[in-house]
Every structure is written in structure tokens, then in C-alpha cells.
Design an enzyme around this catalytic site. Sequence first.
Site, PDB file in Angstrom:
ATOM      1  N   GLY A   1      72.342 105.327 114.496  1.00  0.00           N
ATOM      2  CA  GLY A   1      71.807 106.883 114.134  1.00  0.00           C
ATOM      3  C   GLY A   1      70.968 106.739 112.849  1.00  0.00           C
ATOM      4  O   GLY A   1      71.012 105.771 112.205  1.00  0.00           O
ATOM      5  N   GLY A   2      70.293 107.834 112.592  1.00  0.00           N
ATOM      6  CA  GLY A   2      69.529 107.807 111.433  1.00  0.00           C
ATOM      7  C   GLY A   2      68.192 107.294 111.273  1.00  0.00           C
ATOM      8  O   GLY A   2      67.624 107.099 110.453  1.00  0.00           O
TER       9      GLY A   2
ATOM     10  N   GLY B   1      71.030 101.642 119.258  1.00  0.00           N
ATOM     11  CA  GLY B   1      72.239 100.937 118.100  1.00  0.00           C
ATOM     12  C   GLY B   1      72.645 101.583 117.023  1.00  0.00           C
ATOM     13  O   GLY B   1      73.940 101.413 116.699  1.00  0.00           O
TER      14      GLY B   1
ATOM     15  N   ASP C   1      77.966 108.026 122.259  1.00  0.00           N
ATOM     16  CA  ASP C   1      77.262 106.779 122.152  1.00  0.00           C
ATOM     17  C   ASP C   1      78.173 105.520 122.436  1.00  0.00           C
ATOM     18  O   ASP C   1      79.025 105.294 121.417  1.00  0.00           O
ATOM     19  CB  ASP C   1      76.332 106.445 121.054  1.00  0.00           C
ATOM     20  CG  ASP C   1      75.133 107.378 121.272  1.00  0.00           C
ATOM     21  OD1 ASP C   1      74.330 107.336 122.025  1.00  0.00           O
ATOM     22  OD2 ASP C   1      74.964 108.186 120.099  1.00  0.00           O
TER      23      ASP C   1
ATOM     24  N   SER D   1      75.127 114.516 118.726  1.00  0.00           N
ATOM     25  CA  SER D   1      75.675 113.065 119.048  1.00  0.00           C
ATOM     26  C   SER D   1      76.800 112.742 117.945  1.00  0.00           C
ATOM     27  O   SER D   1      76.647 112.729 116.946  1.00  0.00           O
ATOM     28  CB  SER D   1      74.648 112.037 119.048  1.00  0.00           C
ATOM     29  OG  SER D   1      75.117 110.955 118.924  1.00  0.00           O
TER      30      SER D   1
ATOM     31  N   ASP E   1      66.251 110.970 122.786  1.00  0.00           N
ATOM     32  CA  ASP E   1      67.532 110.691 121.953  1.00  0.00           C
ATOM     33  C   ASP E   1      66.914 109.761 120.812  1.00  0.00           C
ATOM     34  O   ASP E   1      66.371 108.693 120.947  1.00  0.00           O
ATOM     35  CB  ASP E   1      68.397 109.851 122.686  1.00  0.00           C
ATOM     36  CG  ASP E   1      69.668 109.477 121.974  1.00  0.00           C
ATOM     37  OD1 ASP E   1      70.019 109.815 120.798  1.00  0.00           O
ATOM     38  OD2 ASP E   1      70.469 108.772 122.647  1.00  0.00           O
ATOM     39  N   GLY E   2      67.061 110.261 119.645  1.00  0.00           N
ATOM     40  CA  GLY E   2      66.622 109.170 118.348  1.00  0.00           C
ATOM     41  C   GLY E   2      65.684 110.012 117.465  1.00  0.00           C
ATOM     42  O   GLY E   2      64.743 110.267 117.887  1.00  0.00           O
ATOM     43  N   GLY E   3      66.253 110.393 116.262  1.00  0.00           N
ATOM     44  CA  GLY E   3      65.463 111.140 115.261  1.00  0.00           C
ATOM     45  C   GLY E   3      64.865 112.316 115.510  1.00  0.00           C
ATOM     46  O   GLY E   3      63.796 112.830 115.050  1.00  0.00           O
TER      47      GLY E   3
ATOM     48  N   MET F   1      75.312 102.234 126.453  1.00  0.00           N
ATOM     49  CA  MET F   1      74.499 101.035 125.896  1.00  0.00           C
ATOM     50  C   MET F   1      75.038  99.687 126.046  1.00  0.00           C
ATOM     51  O   MET F   1      75.669  99.151 125.279  1.00  0.00           O
ATOM     52  CB  MET F   1      74.051 101.467 124.422  1.00  0.00           C
ATOM     53  CG  MET F   1      72.795 102.289 124.292  1.00  0.00           C
ATOM     54  SD  MET F   1      73.135 102.938 122.599  1.00  0.00           S
ATOM     55  CE  MET F   1      74.288 104.310 122.841  1.00  0.00           C
TER      56      MET F   1
ATOM     57  N   HIS G   1      76.546 108.210 127.236  1.00  0.00           N
ATOM     58  CA  HIS G   1      75.045 107.235 127.208  1.00  0.00           C
ATOM     59  C   HIS G   1      75.858 105.679 127.038  1.00  0.00           C
ATOM     60  O   HIS G   1      76.392 105.298 125.857  1.00  0.00           O
ATOM     61  CB  HIS G   1      74.422 107.656 125.778  1.00  0.00           C
ATOM     62  CG  HIS G   1      73.283 106.807 125.380  1.00  0.00           C
ATOM     63  ND1 HIS G   1      72.410 106.984 124.506  1.00  0.00           N
ATOM     64  CD2 HIS G   1      72.632 106.005 126.383  1.00  0.00           C
ATOM     65  CE1 HIS G   1      71.560 106.039 124.529  1.00  0.00           C
ATOM     66  NE2 HIS G   1      71.574 105.231 125.566  1.00  0.00           N
TER      67      HIS G   1
ATOM     68  N   MET H   1      78.556 101.479 122.876  1.00  0.00           N
ATOM     69  CA  MET H   1      77.967 100.385 122.790  1.00  0.00           C
ATOM     70  C   MET H   1      78.468  99.021 122.581  1.00  0.00           C
ATOM     71  O   MET H   1      79.843  99.140 122.273  1.00  0.00           O
ATOM     72  CB  MET H   1      77.167 100.305 121.148  1.00  0.00           C
ATOM     73  CG  MET H   1      76.529 101.598 120.910  1.00  0.00           C
ATOM     74  SD  MET H   1      75.962 101.657 119.250  1.00  0.00           S
ATOM     75  CE  MET H   1      75.081 103.226 119.235  1.00  0.00           C
TER      76      MET H   1
ATOM     77  N   GLY I   1      71.784 113.583 116.127  1.00  0.00           N
ATOM     78  CA  GLY I   1      73.053 113.118 115.450  1.00  0.00           C
ATOM     79  C   GLY I   1      72.994 113.664 114.074  1.00  0.00           C
ATOM     80  O   GLY I   1      73.594 114.656 113.665  1.00  0.00           O
TER      81      GLY I   1
ATOM     82  N   HIS J   1      77.446 114.491 123.021  1.00  0.00           N
ATOM     83  CA  HIS J   1      76.645 113.253 123.385  1.00  0.00           C
ATOM     84  C   HIS J   1      77.632 112.197 122.786  1.00  0.00           C
ATOM     85  O   HIS J   1      77.903 111.942 121.562  1.00  0.00           O
ATOM     86  CB  HIS J   1      75.294 113.111 122.765  1.00  0.00           C
ATOM     87  CG  HIS J   1      74.619 111.925 123.178  1.00  0.00           C
ATOM     88  ND1 HIS J   1      73.946 111.728 124.627  1.00  0.00           N
ATOM     89  CD2 HIS J   1      74.470 110.715 122.370  1.00  0.00           C
ATOM     90  CE1 HIS J   1      73.327 110.412 124.393  1.00  0.00           C
ATOM     91  NE2 HIS J   1      73.483 109.724 123.190  1.00  0.00           N
TER      92      HIS J   1
ATOM     93  N   MET K   1      64.456 107.158 124.999  1.00  0.00           N
ATOM     94  CA  MET K   1      64.882 106.682 123.925  1.00  0.00           C
ATOM     95  C   MET K   1      63.563 106.697 122.739  1.00  0.00           C
ATOM     96  O   MET K   1      62.649 106.166 123.003  1.00  0.00           O
ATOM     97  CB  MET K   1      65.453 105.218 123.669  1.00  0.00           C
ATOM     98  CG  MET K   1      66.833 104.966 124.344  1.00  0.00           C
ATOM     99  SD  MET K   1      68.008 106.211 123.837  1.00  0.00           S
ATOM    100  CE  MET K   1      68.310 105.857 121.973  1.00  0.00           C
TER     101      MET K   1
HETATM  102  C1  DX5 Z   1      71.249 105.590 118.994  1.00  0.00           C
HETATM  103  C2  DX5 Z   1      72.155 106.596 119.831  1.00  0.00           C
HETATM  104  C3  DX5 Z   1      72.065 108.061 119.388  1.00  0.00           C
HETATM  105  C4  DX5 Z   1      72.244 108.414 118.073  1.00  0.00           C
HETATM  106  C5  DX5 Z   1      70.972 109.292 117.556  1.00  0.00           C
HETATM  107  O1  DX5 Z   1      71.386 104.446 119.652  1.00  0.00           O
HETATM  108  O2  DX5 Z   1      71.754 106.569 121.345  1.00  0.00           O
HETATM  109  O3  DX5 Z   1      72.390 108.931 120.381  1.00  0.00           O
HETATM  110  O4  DX5 Z   1      73.148 108.995 117.869  1.00  0.00           O
HETATM  111  O5  DX5 Z   1      71.270 109.511 116.254  1.00  0.00           O
HETATM  112  P1  DX5 Z   1      69.999 110.209 115.357  1.00  0.00           P
HETATM  113  O6  DX5 Z   1      69.806 111.546 115.827  1.00  0.00           O
HETATM  114  O7  DX5 Z   1      70.605 110.237 114.008  1.00  0.00           O
HETATM  115  O8  DX5 Z   1      68.669 109.560 115.431  1.00  0.00           O
HETATM  116 ZN    ZN Z   2      72.559 108.208 122.720  1.00  0.00          ZN
END
Ligand code: DX5
Ligand code: ZN
Length: 244
Positions: free
Chosen positions: A161-162, A159, A51, A24, A192-194, A85, A83, A53, A214, A49, A154
Site C-alpha cells: 500500500g501507500g 504488493g 488483499d 482496503s 487499485d493503488g494510489g 495476488m 483480491h 498475497m 487504503g 477490499h 492496477m
Molecule cells: C496493493 C493492493 C492495494 C492496496 C492499495 O497491492 O492491491 O489494494 O491496499 O493501497 P493504497 O490505496 O495505499 O495505494
Molecule cells: Zn488490492
Amino acid sequence: MHHVTPSSVKTFHRKEFKIRIFPSLLAADYGRLAEACRKAQEAGGDALHLDIMDGVFVPNISMGPEVVRMTKRETPHFHRHVHLMLLHPDLYIERFIEAGANTLLIHIEAACDVKGALLEIRRRGIRAGITLNPETPAEKVFPVLDQVEEVLVMSVCPGYGGQRFMPEALPKIRTLWRQRTERSLSFDIAVDGGIDLETAPLVAEAGANLLIAGTSIFGAPDIRTAISSMRLAAEKVRPHGEEG
Ligand code: DX5
Ligand code: ZN
């Protein structure tokens, strides 16, 4: 405009359950995005990927169609997994496809005719995906499962990363996997996420095959090792209920 019929759009069938790792770009250095997408491809990522927003659907603003266009210029053959959002994704389908999206994901919680938007994406010849936020039950997407190439669960509130992986995503992935089997559908299940070395096997065991990550990839000392070890960790497990 180049058209591809939905039937020729690449999907990964249940029998050939294949883990794919999607770095990502949100977690990359914004001063070096071009370099980051080249590295992600060279290091063995299966798709990039991106993102998008709008600061309304999610409390952050990230990138727009010009970033997608840049990644197409830098890495023309690297699948762009976009993606959205956005509160009104239907208003931007055309622009993101024109900029180079190969998969366009919208949210089931968006304020638009979601079925109509998915139909429009597929009519334009690219992969359509439906995404669910952590608080949305899996059942909400049942009516559109036969109209998508992919479902994205999700595992954080979108919104940023991390964030920490939310284990509540696991039963939802299992429910979607069961629907896929029972209805003989062939959509991919993305998460997606963590996602990192610890959570990758958990989501793969539950039935996810597209792993978006990411921080754990772009934040790693070596991107290639991060991708290959995540792939290996996920490939070691079989989806919930799968024989052999
Ligand atoms: C969050 C995004 C993710 C994000 C994931 O809103 O949709 O794609 O980049 O980041 P990590 O892998 O750091 O959780
Ligand atoms: Zn995403």
C-alpha cells in the site's frame, strides 16, 4: 452450499454508472482489524477490499482465508471484495469462497487456466473479477470480458500500500470502457493503488466506477469524511465519452 446464478449476481449497468468506494484493509492497523472493518462499513464504504498475497506472485505476504472469515463474522452484510495476488489462485478458490468472499479477483498474469478459474468462481455463485498489472496491456483481458462481473486495473505494482498512482492506468481504463460500450457488456471497472482525492476524479473520468483505496482512507483523520469526499470528487465527473 448456497448457489446464486451469475445472472442474479449484482452488477452495475452502464446507464446507472455508480461510483463505489472500497476501503482496503491492508492499510488498517493489524492489531485492530476487526474494529477497522466495522469502522469502514459504518463510515459508508460500499465493500471491504481484502488483499491476499503469497510472497511469490508479489514480493509480500499479507493475509489468508481466516482474515476473510473474521471480517464476515464482524460485518456479515459488508461485501467482501477479495483480491488474490497469487501465482496459483485456482488452488484457493474453494477456500476463499468458503471463508466468505463475495467477489473473487484473480490476475490475468497468474500461472493457471484463467478462463477455467473465472468459470469456477461464477459457477460457485459469487462475482468474478479479472485483474491486470501495470505492465499488462488492456487487450490481454479482452477474451475474458464476457466472463467477468468486474475488471480491476492496477495503478501501482501490487504488493504494498501507500505507493504513487501510475497515470499509465488511465488509457487502459479508457480502452476497457470503450470495449464495454462497443460490446454492450456490463462489467464494473475497478482501480487499485494510489487512489486519493486527486486521482479519484481522473480514474472516474476515464471510466472506472469502483475505487479501491487504503492509505487515503485508513490514514485519514476521519474515515467517513475521506470516503464521502472521495465519492463526491469522483461523482462530479462523467466517464470519458459519456453524454450528459
Ligand atoms: C496493493 C493492493 C492495494 C492496496 C492499495 O497491492 O492491491 O489494494 O491496499 O493501497 P493504497 O490505496 O495505499 O495505494
Ligand atoms: Zn488490492
